[in-house]
Design a protein around this motif. Structure first.
Motif, PDB file in Angstrom:
ATOM      1  N   ASN A  30       0.829  -1.218   0.000  1.00 51.77           N
ATOM      2  CA  ASN A  30       0.000   0.000   0.000  1.00 51.77           C
ATOM      3  C   ASN A  30       0.861   1.264   0.000  1.00 51.77           C
ATOM      4  O   ASN A  30       0.649   2.182  -0.803  1.00 51.77           O
ATOM      5  CB  ASN A  30      -0.944   0.018   1.199  1.00 51.77           C
ATOM      6  N   LEU A  31       1.835   1.319   0.901  1.00 48.28           N
ATOM      7  CA  LEU A  31       2.683   2.508   1.022  1.00 48.28           C
ATOM      8  C   LEU A  31       3.554   2.666  -0.236  1.00 48.28           C
ATOM      9  O   LEU A  31       3.736   3.785  -0.732  1.00 48.28           O
ATOM     10  CB  LEU A  31       3.562   2.425   2.272  1.00 48.28           C
ATOM     11  N   ALA A  32       4.062   1.556  -0.756  1.00 48.09           N
ATOM     12  CA  ALA A  32       4.877   1.611  -1.977  1.00 48.09           C
ATOM     13  C   ALA A  32       4.077   2.201  -3.138  1.00 48.09           C
ATOM     14  O   ALA A  32       4.590   3.014  -3.910  1.00 48.09           O
ATOM     15  CB  ALA A  32       5.369   0.208  -2.335  1.00 48.09           C
ATOM     16  N   LEU A  33       2.816   1.839  -3.242  1.00 51.75           N
ATOM     17  CA  LEU A  33       1.958   2.350  -4.315  1.00 51.75           C
ATOM     18  C   LEU A  33       1.681   3.837  -4.143  1.00 51.75           C
ATOM     19  O   LEU A  33       1.671   4.596  -5.117  1.00 51.75           O
ATOM     20  CB  LEU A  33       0.644   1.566  -4.342  1.00 51.75           C
ATOM     21  N   ILE A  34       1.469   4.257  -2.908  1.00 49.40           N
ATOM     22  CA  ILE A  34       1.211   5.680  -2.632  1.00 49.40           C
ATOM     23  C   ILE A  34       2.436   6.515  -3.024  1.00 49.40           C
ATOM     24  O   ILE A  34       2.318   7.569  -3.657  1.00 49.40           O
ATOM     25  CB  ILE A  34       0.855   5.893  -1.141  1.00 49.40           C
ATOM     26  N   ILE A  35       3.631   6.030  -2.665  1.00 50.85           N
ATOM     27  CA  ILE A  35       4.867   6.743  -3.012  1.00 50.85           C
ATOM     28  C   ILE A  35       5.064   6.737  -4.529  1.00 50.85           C
ATOM     29  O   ILE A  35       5.413   7.756  -5.129  1.00 50.85           O
ATOM     30  CB  ILE A  35       6.087   6.104  -2.299  1.00 50.85           C
ATOM     31  N   PHE A  36       4.822   5.593  -5.167  1.00 53.39           N
ATOM     32  CA  PHE A  36       4.982   5.453  -6.609  1.00 53.39           C
ATOM     33  C   PHE A  36       4.086   6.433  -7.366  1.00 53.39           C
ATOM     34  O   PHE A  36       4.481   7.004  -8.382  1.00 53.39           O
ATOM     35  CB  PHE A  36       4.652   4.011  -7.022  1.00 53.39           C
ATOM     36  N   LYS A  37       2.865   6.650  -6.840  1.00 52.50           N
ATOM     37  CA  LYS A  37       1.911   7.556  -7.487  1.00 52.50           C
ATOM     38  C   LYS A  37       2.140   9.019  -7.108  1.00 52.50           C
ATOM     39  O   LYS A  37       1.393   9.902  -7.524  1.00 52.50           O
ATOM     40  CB  LYS A  37       0.481   7.161  -7.097  1.00 52.50           C
ATOM     41  N   ASP A  38       3.173   9.284  -6.286  1.00 53.54           N
ATOM     42  CA  ASP A  38       3.501  10.633  -5.819  1.00 53.54           C
ATOM     43  C   ASP A  38       2.362  11.242  -4.991  1.00 53.54           C
ATOM     44  O   ASP A  38       2.023  12.420  -5.128  1.00 53.54           O
ATOM     45  CB  ASP A  38       3.847  11.548  -7.003  1.00 53.54           C
ATOM     46  N   ARG A  39       1.792  10.431  -4.121  1.00 57.22           N
ATOM     47  CA  ARG A  39       0.725  10.909  -3.247  1.00 57.22           C
ATOM     48  C   ARG A  39       1.134  10.874  -1.769  1.00 57.22           C
ATOM     49  O   ARG A  39       0.294  10.998  -0.884  1.00 57.22           O
ATOM     50  CB  ARG A  39      -0.538  10.059  -3.444  1.00 57.22           C
ATOM     51  N   TYR A  40       2.419  10.689  -1.531  1.00 63.13           N
ATOM     52  CA  TYR A  40       2.902  10.611  -0.157  1.00 63.13           C
ATOM     53  C   TYR A  40       3.472  11.970   0.249  1.00 63.13           C
ATOM     54  O   TYR A  40       4.094  12.653  -0.575  1.00 63.13           O
ATOM     55  CB  TYR A  40       3.988   9.532  -0.055  1.00 63.13           C
ATOM     56  N   PRO A  41       3.261  12.395   1.517  1.00 68.69           N
ATOM     57  CA  PRO A  41       3.731  13.723   1.944  1.00 68.69           C
ATOM     58  C   PRO A  41       5.218  13.970   1.720  1.00 68.69           C
ATOM     59  O   PRO A  41       5.615  15.079   1.385  1.00 68.69           O
ATOM     60  CB  PRO A  41       3.387  13.745   3.441  1.00 68.69           C
TER      61      PRO A  41
END
Length: 406
Positions: free
Chosen positions: A135-146
């Protein structure tokens, strides 16, 4: 201490892959598929040593990401263990959706969906099988992580993807001009205001990196013979697709056959559950198996193009800084028609007219910032004494006329 799997890499030496989530990804069938896809497609027609795979590249990018995390942590940039593992997983899978022969499949057998979008679909599939561990890897990959700098390590002017493929492609092609100082660049990385920057001491390494990248593009990735070979393959697949639409029965392994006889686009991928699974079975071997059989095809054009590929006969290439004159193109076309006996419409498969444009650095896009000791930040184009800003940012446009040798 987490137990690790050791891989001996010809570029970076012994690499460690921690047991657990990262090793599970490496062992996953979707990841292993990349070992059957060459990193540089048909560049081996020019550089016989360019036989390395996307799997090797992905492992190398993972290694560089690990190095970057250690280097940034040592400078006081706080990265949680969960963030470190997630960004490593993301870079490991960044190419997972790539089709055979680099970008050749896009807009030939498959329309309207990029390999990046397919990568995301595959990552989400793996994530489902791992109960949301990615989940976290996908959020970072999509550039949606703070923490935006984590995404920059995956996709930016100085991402680990580029740092690996330049070193790796330089190594396997023997083009030494592309041998960048990746270790030095990683050591010089820093973070200011949630943005990746490079410490002032690393400015010479960045100058070398940008120059090397420009050389590698025109000497390897956009080498005129490489471009010509890819056009032969593109036209081969287009002809096969045309014949499939006409109801002609062609030999093709099941995975390739699916994309020849169906009009697969983004909507198709989303509506047909089986599409992603079949795509995941498609690799370089499927294309070569079909092309070898097509050399004996009753269709003259498909046979000519397939023999070109099997016997390593690329299109002839004329490269110009200006568009090719229409009368010259017509002369080439008539010559092909006379020599092969094909019609004017069919001659389109035996020639290709392309405009290729590449700018090595765009100051208005994702730029490289240099951090000085007093805390000031300048763009590399301002900070560098030797880089010509106008030249570096110039959009180089070349016109390629590729056609059948007769």
């Amino acid at each position: 201490m987490v137990d690790s799997k050791i891989i001996n890499d010809p570029v970076f030496g012994f690499l460690k892959i921690p047991r657990g989530m990262l090793l599970d990804i490496v062992k996953h069938p979707l990841m292993q598929r990349l070992s059957r896809i060459k990193q540089l497609g048909l560049a081996s027609f020019v550089y016989p040593g360019a036989q390395h795979t996307r799997f090797q590249h992905s492992i190398g990018a993972l290694h560089l990401m690990s190095e970057a995390i250690v280097s940034l942590s040592q400078k006081g940039i706080f990265i949680f263990d969960s963030e470190a593992e997630a960004v490593q997983a993301a870079i490991l899978m960044h190419d997972i959706g790539h089709g055979p022969f680099s970008h050749v499949l896009e807009n030939t057998l498959i329309q309207g969906i990029s390999h990046e979008e397919i990568s995301l679909l595959m990552m989400e599939q793996i994530n489902g099988g791992m109960n949301g561990a990615l989940n976290l890897a996908l959020i970072i990959f999509k550039d949606r992580y703070p923490k935006r700098f984590l995404h920059q390590l995956i996709s930016s002017q100085l991402d680990m993807d580029r740092l690996d493929y330049l070193r790796r492609d330089s190594f396997f092609t023997g083009v030494t001009e592309g041998n960048i100082g990746s270790a030095r660049i990683i050591k010089m990385l820093n973070v200011v205001d949630d943005q990746l920057v490079v410490d002032q001491k690393g400015i010479y390494s960045i100058e070398n990196y940008l120059t090397s990248r420009r050389l590698m593009y025109w000497q390897v990735y956009l080498h005129k013979t490489t471009v010509a070979c890819e056009k032969v393959l593109v036209n081969t697949l287009k002809r096969a697709k045309y014949l499939a639409h006409q109801g002609v029965e062609l030999f093709a392994p099941p995975a390739l056959r699916y994309f020849l006889y169906n009009d697969v686009d983004k909507a198709w991928f989303l509506e047909h559950e089986e599409a992603l699974g079949i795509y995941s079975r498609l690799d370089d071997n499927d294309i070569w198996s079909a092309v070898k059989e097509w050399t004996d095809s009753e269709d003259r054009i498909l046979s000519i193009l397939s023999k070109n590929l099997v016997n390593r006969i690329p299109f002839r290439v004329e490269v110009s800084d200006e568009p090719h004159p229409a009368d010259h193109i017509d002369t080439v076309r008539r010559r092909i028609m006379e020599a092969t006996g094909v019609s004017e419409s069919e001659s389109e498969y035996l020639m290709s007219l392309n405009t290729i444009q590449k700018d090595m650095y765009d100051v208005n896009d994702d730029h490289i910032s240099i951090l000085y000791k007093d805390g000031t930040i300048k763009d590399i184009t301002e900070a560098s004494e030797i880089l010509n800003v106008a030249l570096l940012s110039k959009k180089v446009r070349k016109y390629f006329l590729c056609y059948q040798r007769v």
